[in-house]
Design a protein around this motif. Structure first.
Motif, short mmCIF file in Angstrom:
data_model
loop_
_atom_site.label_atom_id
_atom_site.label_comp_id
_atom_site.label_asym_id
_atom_site.label_seq_id
_atom_site.Cartn_x
_atom_site.Cartn_y
_atom_site.Cartn_z
N GLY A 279 0.92 -1.33 -0.14
CA GLY A 279 -0.03 0.01 0.13
C GLY A 279 0.82 1.16 0.02
N PHE A 280 2.08 0.99 -0.21
CA PHE A 280 2.86 2.31 -0.44
C PHE A 280 2.59 3.14 -1.61
CE2 PHE A 280 5.47 -0.10 2.82
CZ PHE A 280 5.61 0.67 3.88
N THR A 281 2.90 4.46 -1.64
CA THR A 281 2.46 5.27 -2.81
C THR A 281 3.92 5.61 -3.58
OG1 THR A 281 2.90 7.30 -1.64
CG2 THR A 281 0.82 6.37 -1.58
N HIS A 282 5.11 5.51 -2.68
CA HIS A 282 6.37 5.93 -3.57
C HIS A 282 7.42 5.11 -2.92
CE1 HIS A 282 4.26 9.60 -4.15
NE2 HIS A 282 5.12 10.09 -4.75
N LEU A 283 8.36 4.59 -3.83
CA LEU A 283 9.54 3.95 -3.46
C LEU A 283 10.74 5.10 -3.48
CD1 LEU A 283 9.61 0.93 -5.99
CD2 LEU A 283 9.50 0.70 -3.46
N GLU A 284 11.53 4.99 -2.21
CA GLU A 284 12.84 6.18 -2.44
C GLU A 284 13.89 4.98 -2.01
OE1 GLU A 284 14.65 9.14 0.69
OE2 GLU A 284 12.62 9.30 0.44
N PHE A 285 14.89 5.47 -2.98
CA PHE A 285 16.00 4.70 -3.05
C PHE A 285 17.11 5.36 -2.29
CE2 PHE A 285 13.56 2.71 -6.56
CZ PHE A 285 13.85 1.48 -6.28
N LEU A 286 17.94 4.72 -1.61
CA LEU A 286 19.24 5.39 -1.21
C LEU A 286 20.03 5.59 -2.26
CD1 LEU A 286 18.31 4.57 1.82
CD2 LEU A 286 20.60 4.06 2.22
N PRO A 287 21.16 6.52 -2.40
CA PRO A 287 21.59 7.02 -3.62
C PRO A 287 22.15 6.03 -4.62
CG PRO A 287 22.46 8.21 -1.81
CD PRO A 287 21.62 7.38 -1.10
N LEU A 288 21.59 6.05 -6.03
CA LEU A 288 21.82 5.14 -6.87
C LEU A 288 22.88 5.78 -7.89
CD1 LEU A 288 18.48 3.40 -7.45
CD2 LEU A 288 20.52 2.43 -6.48
N SER A 289 23.28 6.60 -7.75
CA SER A 289 24.35 7.23 -8.67
C SER A 289 25.77 6.70 -8.07
CB SER A 289 24.36 8.81 -8.27
OG SER A 289 24.60 9.08 -7.17
N GLU A 290 26.59 6.63 -9.05
CA GLU A 290 27.58 5.52 -8.77
C GLU A 290 28.48 6.07 -7.73
OE1 GLU A 290 28.95 2.41 -8.72
OE2 GLU A 290 28.28 2.74 -10.93
N TYR A 291 28.97 5.04 -6.97
CA TYR A 291 29.82 5.24 -5.78
C TYR A 291 30.95 4.32 -5.58
CZ TYR A 291 26.40 2.24 -3.71
OH TYR A 291 25.42 0.94 -3.30
N PRO A 292 31.88 4.59 -5.07
CA PRO A 292 33.19 3.56 -5.14
C PRO A 292 33.07 2.42 -3.91
CG PRO A 292 33.97 5.61 -4.58
CD PRO A 292 32.61 5.86 -5.06
N PHE A 293 32.33 3.00 -2.85
CA PHE A 293 32.64 2.03 -1.60
C PHE A 293 31.19 1.84 -1.07
CE2 PHE A 293 32.81 2.76 3.48
CZ PHE A 293 33.44 1.30 3.55
N ASP A 294 30.93 0.43 -0.83
CA ASP A 294 29.72 -0.07 -0.50
C ASP A 294 29.11 0.24 0.79
OD1 ASP A 294 29.50 -1.81 -2.97
OD2 ASP A 294 30.06 -3.37 -1.88
N GLY A 295 30.23 0.62 1.80
CA GLY A 295 29.85 1.04 3.08
C GLY A 295 29.36 2.38 3.19
N SER A 296 29.25 3.33 2.16
CA SER A 296 28.94 4.47 1.98
C SER A 296 27.45 4.40 1.79
CB SER A 296 29.58 5.47 1.29
OG SER A 296 29.16 5.12 -0.17
#
Length: 725
Positions: A279-296
């Motif tokens: 029943g959610f209306t929106h998905l919000e993604f943590l940043p998906l622009s390219e980044y080098p370190f998984d832990g960030s």
């Protein structure tokens, strides 16, 4: 025709030509046409015109050849060595691609769609198919594009500088989709910098490799026209907005395939179906622009224009957005214009100088995150960021941007001690340049892309975050209500016996609830770094923990403001979030967790169905306290209203483990009130104590209301009533 100057030949072979197009390629020379070429692997070289091969003579330096051709006309180069031969187009026979208007707008910092000019584009140019590369490096002495198409040799494709704008470009025929590349840059002192990824690259290699990858992002066939036409209404202040925040790398993983995360195409089915079902209306993604370190988690991006390759290529990210839209879900991206990491291949000292960042570490270095801060006062840098915001909204049909760490941008003394920061021109702490950039960004995206939203993660009392720019505000559509989150979670963490002494922590948010357009966020930040899970924050034994959490979610959905939950919170995950593993889906199958999951689904359904719960989320006329002061019993009650013809909703919360079987509540109308939700229902894991589905309100007014009723309020529970007439 005289031979080529040996000094020039040696500079060609060494890769130190400042203006390679002035020497290489075809040039008029004493009434004839000379072609000069460099190919370090060739023993002999020919220029082939109209099927005829014209030998180019060795020019006194290894790999350098020069000689006449009959006419200034297209030609190919044919190299030979050790019995092999190869034929290719000469990059130096092609003219520039960028026009004067591109140069002007880039120099002025007003190129709205910067990605159309810079980056790597597969194009047809002067009769050949290839890739056009363009990069901004104004202080560089030389720039070369290097890649798997030229053996990563910085001597092979030195670029053309385009006037005073600081843009360098070259068209390399034969280079197409999938080629790997970087830029080799000689700084103003001639020193070669670490190879740099493309700041406007559309795709990257898989980490830990970090080259940019040529990607043709044109020609996608969207199927979301119905959504795009209607989305302005889905993002409006009067709309129900309930956001499911997701770290795509750990939402679900494939254990039988090396514990890999889902691809964009898999998420387009599994995640989209789940969020819609919940029943959610929106998905919000943590940043998906390219980044080098998984832990960030993506919050230290290097490739702002590249969807991370961790989940697939750019078109497959479009598949995810398209699927979400067809399922009736909006897509919001976390966007990080506040800082960037100092990885050698990134933006730091990009052309040998502090270009994107401030030179002074008091302005250009984030002490908390060991990252660099953009120089917002430089027009080209502000343009780079603002254009990037527009890029995600236009190219990927994203519906909104949630801007990370806005407070760190607004204040020059953010997380700095006295003497560690540089005041503004008036001696104050406000960062005027960052403020201007955010205002311009919001003005541009709202003006260019109909129906989108922007939201600020802003943790201070900076005025007017979600007010229009022309009224002096920052221009965001929404602001995260960090104060509400901190206060209410602090209250819920307390043993109920002490809550009476902190009653105002649950009511204080209403003092300022309508000063901004608020989103109520229970985000990823609340379930990491030792903070535990939402379930773990609740006091008591197992029953009390679940009951507290259910009551809190009822309180949150009944409270004014749009809603946001981070993944796993919807089924009361027990462990703290770990970005290296999927959320605890096993827990979602257990009875008590399944009950919380069903509650969140029902809260979303009720929130979307009842105008009284969403139309005035951001307007004071939609809220009225019935009783905000019953601290001794830790009871709260209020009215929610929509439009004049919408039935009102009443919310009652009991945050003690004591049953309140005969609680007198003032009500705005006499007659029948339906119990539309009770967090103590057995289907949610409760004990099924309630009001048999309805109550009758008499005309005896109490608590300033014209009617009243006796209501069973279960322990540690929220009850929601709807007027039926």
């Amino acid at each position: 025709m005289p031979p080529l100057d040996p000094a020039l030949a040696h500079r060609i072979a060494q890769g130190t030509l400042d203006d390679p197009f002035a020497v290489l390629g075809p040039h008029d020379d004493g009434g004839a046409v000379r072609v000069t070429a460099f190919d370090p692997g060739a023993e002999a070289m020919f220029a082939v015109q109209d099927g005829l091969a014209h030998p180019l003579a060795p020019a006194g330096a290894p790999g350098v050849f020069s000689g006449p051709v009959p006419a200034r006309a297209p030609y190919e180069l044919r190299g030979t060595a050790a019995g092999r031969q190869w034929v290719y187009d000469d990059a130096y026979r092609f003219g520039p691609v960028l026009g004067e208007m591109d140069e002007y707008l880039i120099g002025e910092g007003t190129h709205e769609r910067l990605w159309h000019a810079l980056g790597a584009h597969v194009i047809d140019h002067e009769g050949a198919r290839g890739a056009h590369f363009a990069v901004w490096a104004p202080n560089a002495l030389r720039v070369a594009v290097v890649g798997d198409f030229n053996a990563w040799d910085g001597r092979r494709h030195l670029m053309r500088k385009r006037g005073a704008t600081g843009v360098w470009e070259i068209f390399v025929p034969g280079v197409t989709d999938g080629a790997h590349y970087k830029y080799q840059i000689a700084g103003p002192d001639g020193a070669i910098q670490p190879l740099k990824a493309d700041p406007v690259g559309f795709r990257s290699e898989h980490a830990p490799s970090n080259a940019s990858v040529v990607a043709d992002i044109t020609g996608y066939g969207w199927h979301d026209g119905k959504w795009m036409t209607a989305r302005a209404g889905r993002n409006a202040r009067t709309a129900p907005i309930s956001i499911y925040e997701v770290h795509l790398g750990s939402w679900r993983r494939r254990a039988d395939e090396g514990n890999r995360p889902l691809s964009y195409k898999e998420a387009a089915v599994e995640l989209v179906d789940y969020a819609r079902d919940m029943g959610f209306t929106h998905l919000e993604f943590l940043p998906l622009s390219e980044y080098p370190f998984d832990g960030s988690w993506g919050y230290q991006p290097v490739g702002l224009y590249a969807p991370t390759i961790r989940h697939g290529p750019p078109h497959e990210f479009r598949d995810l957005v398209d699927a979400a839209h067809q399922a009736g879900l909006g897509v919001i991206l976390d966007w990080v214009p506040g800082h960037f990491p100092a990885d050698p291949h990134g933006l730091g000292r990009f052309d040998g100088t502090a270009l994107y960042e401030h030179a002074d570490p008091k302005e250009g270095f984030h002490q908390d995150w060991n990252t660099l801060i953009y120089n917002y006062g430089r027009r080209e840098v502000a343009n780079y960021l603002i254009s990037n915001a527009l890029y995600w909204l236009e190219e990927y049909h994203v519906d909104g941007l949630r801007v990370d760490a806005v407070a760190s941008m607004l204040y020059r003394d953010y997380s700095r001690r006295e003497g560690e920061w540089v005041p503004n021109v008036h001696g104050g702490r406000e960062n005027y340049e960052a403020i201007a950039m955010l205002q311009r960004m919001n003005t541009q995206v709202y003006g260019k892309v109909p129906g989108i939203l922007t939201a600020a993660e802003e943790s201070t009392s900076f005025p007017g975050v979600s007010q229009p720019v022309d009224a002096g505000g920052l221009g965001f559509g929404y602001k995260w209500n960090m104060g509400w989150m901190n206060d209410t979670l602090a209250y819920m963490h307390r043993d109920p016996v002490y809550r009476r002494f902190h009653h105002q922590q649950m009511t204080f948010g209403l003092v300022y609830a309508f000063s901004e357009n608020f989103i109520l966020p229970i985000s990823h930040d609340e379930v990491v770094h030792g903070k535990g899970s939402m379930l773990g924050k609740m006091p008591g034994g197992e029953w009390e923990k679940f009951a507290n959490l259910r009551a809190y979610y009822g309180f949150m959905w009944g409270h004014p403001g749009k809603k946001l939950l981070f993944m796993g919170q919807e089924f009361a995950q027990g462990p703290e979030w770990n970005h290296n593993a999927q959320i605890d889906w096993d827990a979602a199958g257990r009875e008590m967790h399944r009950g919380v999951q069903r509650l969140v689904r029902d809260l979303n359904t009720l929130y979307r169905a009842e105008p009284a719960l969403h139309v005035n989320d951001c307007a004071p006329e939609g809220f009225q306290w019935i009783d905000a002061n019953d601290a001794d019993r830790s009871l709260y009650s209020w009215i929610r209203r929509g439009g004049p013809d919408d039935p009102p909703i009443v919310v009652i919360c009991n945050f003690t483990p004591v049953e309140r079987p005969d609680t007198v509540i003032g009500l705005p109308l006499g007659g029948t009130w339906e119990e539309v939700l009770n967090t103590d229902a057995a289907i949610y894991g409760g004990a099924n104590r309630g009001n048999m589905g309805r109550i009758e309100a008499s005309g005896d007014g109490v608590m300033g209301q014209p009617a009243s009723a006796r209501v069973m309020v279960p322990p540690l529970a929220t009850v929601i009533l709807k007027y039926k007439g």
